[in-house]
Design a protein around this motif. Structure first.
Motif: not given
Length: 105
Positions: A65-67, A82-88
């Motif tokens: 994840q990255r902010k 500010g949103v936290v993005l999650k990736y696979c």
């Protein structure tokens, strides 16, 4: 430590399943100078190809994840600061549009 353990397990698996890769890697490693020089290691084509493909096939960290630090628009998507993005990673590295045979090393 978990990622190191996962990488070592994957390396042992692929080296045992693909003897031709094992043999090529062994030949390259035996050609290294003593003492080992970091530049030689960094530029070892077989070793680096093996590690890169092994990590593509079995990423030691399947998700991350990255902010978002600034508002961003990408490919039709908008993400606010500010949103936290999650990736696979696993899904991306098995994409048939990028890798024609994603489950074959």
């Amino acid at each position: 430590h978990d990622t190191t353990f996962a990488s070592l397990g994957s390396a042992l698996h692929y080296l045992s399943v693909y003897p031709e890769i094992h043999d090529a890697l062994e030949k390259e490693v035996k050609s290294f100078k003593d003492p080992l020089d970091f530049d030689e290691l960094k530029n070892a084509p077989v070793l680096n190809a093996f590690l890169t493909e092994m990590w593509r096939m079995d990423p030691p960290a399947a998700r991350a994840q990255r902010k978002v630090i600034d508002d961003v628009d990408f490919n039709g998507f908008h993400a606010k600061k500010g949103v936290v993005l999650k990736y696979c990673n696993h899904g991306a590295l098995k994409n048939e549009e990028t890798y024609p045979s994603p489950y074959e090393p």
